[in-house]
Scaffold this motif. Structure first.
Motif, PDB file in Angstrom:
ATOM      1  N   VAL A 277      39.423  -1.214 -15.634  1.00  0.00           N
ATOM      2  CA  VAL A 277      39.484   0.148 -16.171  1.00  0.00           C
ATOM      3  C   VAL A 277      39.179   1.082 -15.007  1.00  0.00           C
ATOM      4  O   VAL A 277      38.077   1.034 -14.454  1.00  0.00           O
ATOM      5  CB  VAL A 277      38.463   0.359 -17.310  1.00  0.00           C
ATOM      6  CG1 VAL A 277      38.619   1.740 -17.926  1.00  0.00           C
ATOM      7  CG2 VAL A 277      38.608  -0.725 -18.368  1.00  0.00           C
TER       8      VAL A 277
ATOM      9  N   TYR B  56      42.376   6.087 -25.364  1.00  0.00           N
ATOM     10  CA  TYR B  56      42.615   7.260 -24.515  1.00  0.00           C
ATOM     11  C   TYR B  56      43.675   8.200 -25.107  1.00  0.00           C
ATOM     12  O   TYR B  56      43.504   9.412 -25.103  1.00  0.00           O
ATOM     13  CB  TYR B  56      43.052   6.779 -23.130  1.00  0.00           C
ATOM     14  CG  TYR B  56      43.271   7.879 -22.139  1.00  0.00           C
ATOM     15  CD1 TYR B  56      42.203   8.472 -21.484  1.00  0.00           C
ATOM     16  CD2 TYR B  56      44.556   8.345 -21.873  1.00  0.00           C
ATOM     17  CE1 TYR B  56      42.399   9.502 -20.583  1.00  0.00           C
ATOM     18  CE2 TYR B  56      44.767   9.369 -20.973  1.00  0.00           C
ATOM     19  CZ  TYR B  56      43.689   9.952 -20.335  1.00  0.00           C
ATOM     20  OH  TYR B  56      43.879  10.968 -19.453  1.00  0.00           O
TER      21      TYR B  56
ATOM     22  N   GLY C 139      40.756   0.459 -26.077  1.00  0.00           N
ATOM     23  CA  GLY C 139      42.215   0.333 -26.054  1.00  0.00           C
ATOM     24  C   GLY C 139      42.761  -0.039 -27.420  1.00  0.00           C
ATOM     25  O   GLY C 139      42.449  -1.099 -27.943  1.00  0.00           O
ATOM     26  N   ALA C 140      43.569   0.879 -28.009  1.00  0.00           N
ATOM     27  CA  ALA C 140      44.192   0.604 -29.313  1.00  0.00           C
ATOM     28  C   ALA C 140      45.641   0.176 -29.109  1.00  0.00           C
ATOM     29  O   ALA C 140      46.544   0.618 -29.814  1.00  0.00           O
ATOM     30  CB  ALA C 140      44.119   1.839 -30.201  1.00  0.00           C
ATOM     31  N   GLY C 141      45.855  -0.659 -28.079  1.00  0.00           N
ATOM     32  CA  GLY C 141      47.192  -1.223 -27.855  1.00  0.00           C
ATOM     33  C   GLY C 141      47.336  -2.480 -28.698  1.00  0.00           C
ATOM     34  O   GLY C 141      46.714  -2.601 -29.764  1.00  0.00           O
TER      35      GLY C 141
ATOM     36  N   LYS D  38      47.329 -15.887 -32.999  1.00  0.00           N
ATOM     37  CA  LYS D  38      48.016 -15.970 -34.294  1.00  0.00           C
ATOM     38  C   LYS D  38      47.304 -16.943 -35.230  1.00  0.00           C
ATOM     39  O   LYS D  38      47.284 -16.750 -36.439  1.00  0.00           O
ATOM     40  CB  LYS D  38      49.482 -16.377 -34.113  1.00  0.00           C
ATOM     41  CG  LYS D  38      50.432 -15.196 -34.159  1.00  0.00           C
ATOM     42  CD  LYS D  38      50.516 -14.401 -32.888  1.00  0.00           C
ATOM     43  CE  LYS D  38      49.684 -13.188 -32.771  1.00  0.00           C
ATOM     44  NZ  LYS D  38      49.745 -12.514 -31.478  1.00  0.00           N
TER      45      LYS D  38
HETATM   46  P1  NAI Z   1      48.411  -2.138 -24.094  1.00  0.00           P
HETATM   47  O1  NAI Z   1      49.103  -1.518 -22.955  1.00  0.00           O
HETATM   48  O2  NAI Z   1      49.168  -2.552 -25.303  1.00  0.00           O
HETATM   49  O3  NAI Z   1      47.241  -1.169 -24.616  1.00  0.00           O
HETATM   50  C1  NAI Z   1      46.213  -0.685 -23.792  1.00  0.00           C
HETATM   51  C2  NAI Z   1      45.653   0.590 -24.404  1.00  0.00           C
HETATM   52  O4  NAI Z   1      44.452   0.931 -23.721  1.00  0.00           O
HETATM   53  C3  NAI Z   1      46.597   1.768 -24.272  1.00  0.00           C
HETATM   54  O5  NAI Z   1      46.790   2.337 -25.536  1.00  0.00           O
HETATM   55  C4  NAI Z   1      45.858   2.701 -23.310  1.00  0.00           C
HETATM   56  O6  NAI Z   1      46.103   4.061 -23.579  1.00  0.00           O
HETATM   57  C5  NAI Z   1      44.401   2.337 -23.570  1.00  0.00           C
HETATM   58  N1  NAI Z   1      43.488   2.673 -22.461  1.00  0.00           N
HETATM   59  C6  NAI Z   1      43.677   2.458 -21.132  1.00  0.00           C
HETATM   60  N2  NAI Z   1      42.603   2.889 -20.428  1.00  0.00           N
HETATM   61  C7  NAI Z   1      41.709   3.385 -21.305  1.00  0.00           C
HETATM   62  C8  NAI Z   1      40.392   3.984 -21.176  1.00  0.00           C
HETATM   63  N3  NAI Z   1      39.778   4.148 -19.997  1.00  0.00           N
HETATM   64  N4  NAI Z   1      39.760   4.398 -22.310  1.00  0.00           N
HETATM   65  C9  NAI Z   1      40.367   4.232 -23.512  1.00  0.00           C
HETATM   66  N5  NAI Z   1      41.581   3.685 -23.679  1.00  0.00           N
HETATM   67  C10 NAI Z   1      42.258   3.243 -22.596  1.00  0.00           C
HETATM   68  O7  NAI Z   1      47.599  -3.384 -23.454  1.00  0.00           O
HETATM   69  P2  NAI Z   1      46.844  -4.605 -24.128  1.00  0.00           P
HETATM   70  O8  NAI Z   1      46.611  -4.377 -25.578  1.00  0.00           O
HETATM   71  O9  NAI Z   1      45.684  -4.892 -23.254  1.00  0.00           O
HETATM   72  O10 NAI Z   1      47.896  -5.773 -24.012  1.00  0.00           O
HETATM   73  C11 NAI Z   1      48.328  -6.214 -22.715  1.00  0.00           C
HETATM   74  C12 NAI Z   1      49.758  -6.674 -22.747  1.00  0.00           C
HETATM   75  O11 NAI Z   1      49.888  -7.850 -23.517  1.00  0.00           O
HETATM   76  C13 NAI Z   1      50.687  -5.643 -23.349  1.00  0.00           C
HETATM   77  O12 NAI Z   1      51.776  -5.461 -22.493  1.00  0.00           O
HETATM   78  C14 NAI Z   1      51.133  -6.239 -24.652  1.00  0.00           C
HETATM   79  O13 NAI Z   1      52.465  -5.910 -24.946  1.00  0.00           O
HETATM   80  C15 NAI Z   1      50.951  -7.732 -24.441  1.00  0.00           C
HETATM   81  N6  NAI Z   1      50.605  -8.353 -25.707  1.00  0.00           N
HETATM   82  C16 NAI Z   1      51.564  -8.505 -26.654  1.00  0.00           C
HETATM   83  C17 NAI Z   1      51.255  -9.025 -27.888  1.00  0.00           C
HETATM   84  C18 NAI Z   1      52.327  -9.111 -28.918  1.00  0.00           C
HETATM   85  O14 NAI Z   1      53.486  -9.021 -28.566  1.00  0.00           O
HETATM   86  N7  NAI Z   1      51.995  -9.241 -30.195  1.00  0.00           N
HETATM   87  C19 NAI Z   1      49.905  -9.471 -28.226  1.00  0.00           C
HETATM   88  C20 NAI Z   1      48.958  -9.214 -27.175  1.00  0.00           C
HETATM   89  C21 NAI Z   1      49.320  -8.697 -25.957  1.00  0.00           C
END
Ligand code: NAI
Length: 475
Positions: free
Chosen positions: A157, A213, A189-191, A50
């Motif tokens: 991954v 993905y 990953g667009a999470g 942040k």
């Molecule tokens: P995420 O679960 O939000 O996103 C991971 C993304 O990677 C998904 O969209 C998935 O489909 C994609 N993916 C997975 N394998 C793949 C592949 N081989 N090729 C392409 N895409 C692929 O996980 P993220 O962003 O790593 O965050 C981890 C955790 O931390 C989450 O549970 C999140 O909620 C939490 N977090 C929360 C925040 C907030 O509340 N603002 C900030 C940062 C993290």
């Protein structure tokens, strides 16, 4: 010393649980393996990200957005990355020291070292945790109850072999500490992490390409929010490759190469860049905790199995936060920590999992609470929708923050609000207006009949509520 409760892990789940337990009169010990308290969130997660999101947003606005507001700068704003990183570090220090102060104030005994639960005899009244310091010396801490709050770590991954060097192949930790702005950055990953840290480096000048993905960004968010969020990011220069499965991540002499192919099958593609951030999710962190020997059962995904009162398969051993099922969010862990402390003090602890807000801190922010339209459809729940765009909100126009909208979903029969979704400047604050309403079982009419100050961005929340049960005024 026999503690009432020993907490392993001092992230938002663990330290909040410790403070609550101490406030309720329980003799509390907290074990942490880092030298500072606060876990991933305070040290290498929510808080430092942040700080960088705020600084980078100011830089981006000064670079592109001030002219339209009638503010001319003498020259182009200069980026001082070391100073930006120092600001981030100051924020981390202030927060982690703040937790240390609160632990002392509440007379919580803290132990710096790695905790391992020792197997107990079946009828034992006490549990033992071995704490090993960095120098290898160990001591035993004894207590009536243990709470596992060890959080999560970066996921691998599947099918892709690589290791994080935090220089070219980055996890979120490395992406928070780059020494210079990469010309090109790939994000897998667009999470949440990919979107937030991708935004930071894009604003600072990197060309960011996000490979995802799924066919949508921010997978768990309401579809409409996710589509608009993607458009807004694209307008700011982020490139998306959706429906793409990453198959190879290779460190090269100069930078990295990432190969991917359509998730549905077809010809693959390889992109080169200076760095790649891999943000494909997180997994529970339980390494070295001794769970198996202690009889604490984990599910197929490594999460500690708990009952409705957060107790594991071993009486007296509890677990909260990222290490159990549910969204991996700091505030979810905090609420579970408070609830377990209350239960151990003989009170009734409770967490309402239907009302846990989620916020993505890009610009505009995306925020959500309750169910999405997709979830309501899948559950065959009849619902009505009320929407209001910030382009029709006076305060938003005055600030040139008119991107986005508020959407409220309410039960078609009772008008009870079932979900709220906001894309816009300050969405992460406004979402709580809907969360509080939902916590009290409120209807959209309750929200719409509340007097909101004018002019505020929040009026869009009220107008969306009006649109749910009647008609908005300003549309
Ligand atoms: P995420 O679960 O939000 O996103 C991971 C993304 O990677 C998904 O969209 C998935 O489909 C994609 N993916 C997975 N394998 C793949 C592949 N081989 N090729 C392409 N895409 C692929 O996980 P993220 O962003 O790593 O965050 C981890 C955790 O931390 C989450 O549970 C999140 O909620 C939490 N977090 C929360 C925040 C907030 O509340 N603002 C900030 C940062 C993290």
């Amino acid at each position: 010393m026999m503690y009432d409760v020993i907490i392993i892990g001092s992230g938002p789940g663990g330290y909040v649980c410790a403070i609550k337990a101490a406030q309720l009169g329980l003799k509390t010990a907290l074990i942490e393996k880092r030298n500072t308290f606060g876990g991933t969130c305070l040290n290498i997660g929510c808080i430092p990200s942040k700080a960088l999101l705020h600084s980078s947003q100011i830089y981006a606005e000064a670079s592109h957005g001030f002219d339209a507001l009638g503010v001319k700068l003498a020259g182009k704003p200069q980026l001082d990355l070391p100073a930006m990183m120092q600001h981030k570090q100051n924020v981390i220090d202030a927060n982690t020291n703040g937790v240390a102060f609160l632990l002392k104030k509440n007379k919580i005994d803290s132990f710096i070292g790695t905790g391992k639960i020792l197997p107990a005899a079946a009828a034992a009244a006490a549990h033992k945790v071995e704490v090993t310091k960095a120098d290898g010396s160990a001591q035993i801490v004894e207590g009536r109850n243990i709470i596992i709050a060890t959080g999560s770590e970066v996921a691998a991954v599947p099918g892709v072999e690589f290791s994080f060097d935090e220089e070219k192949i980055l996890s979120s930790t490395g992406a928070l500490s780059l020494k210079k702005v990469p010309a090109k950055m790939l994000v897998v990953g667009a999470g949440v992490i990919g979107s937030e840290l991708g935004a930071v480096w894009s604003r600072l000048g990197a060309q960011v390409t996000i490979i995802e993905y799924l066919d949508k960004v921010l997978g768990n968010m309401d579809g409409e929010i996710s589509r608009q969020f993607q458009k807004a990011q694209e307008k700011q220069g982020v490139i998306y490759k959706l429906g793409a499965k990453v198959t190879k991540i290779v460190r090269q002499d100069k930078g990295v190469a990432v190969s991917f192919e359509p998730a549905k099958g077809g010809a693959g593609e390889t992109l080169a860049a200076d760095v790649v951030l891999v943000a494909t999710g997180r997994v529970p962190y339980t390494a070295g905790l001794g769970l198996e020997a202690a009889g604490v059962k984990q599910d197929a995904r490594g999460r500690v199995e708990v009952d409705a009162g957060w107790q594991s398969t071993v009486p007296g051993i509890y677990a909260i936060g990222d290490v159990i099922a549910g969204p991996m969010l700091a505030h979810k862990a905090e609420d579970e920590g408070i609830a377990v402390a209350e239960i151990l003090a003989g009170q009734k602890g409770h967490v309402n999992y239907n009302v846990i807000p989620a916020v993505v801190y890009a610009e505009p922010e995306a925020a959500s609470v309750g169910q999405t339209e997709e979830e309501l459809k899948a559950a065959s729940i009849a619902y009505k929708t009320g929407k209001f765009p910030f382009s029709a909100n006076g305060r938003a126009r005055a600030m040139l923050k008119s991107e986005g909208f508020v959407k409220i979903l309410a039960c078609a029969r009772t008008d009870k609000v079932l979900g709220g979704h906001i894309l816009g400047f300050g969405a992460g604050e406004m979402i709580h207006e809907i969360a509080v309403l939902m916590e009290f079982g409120g209807a959209s009419e309750d929200l719409a009949r509340t007097c909101f100050a004018h002019p505020t961005m929040s009026e869009a929340v009220r107008e969306a509520a009006l649109a749910t049960f009647a008609n908005p005024i300003h549309m």
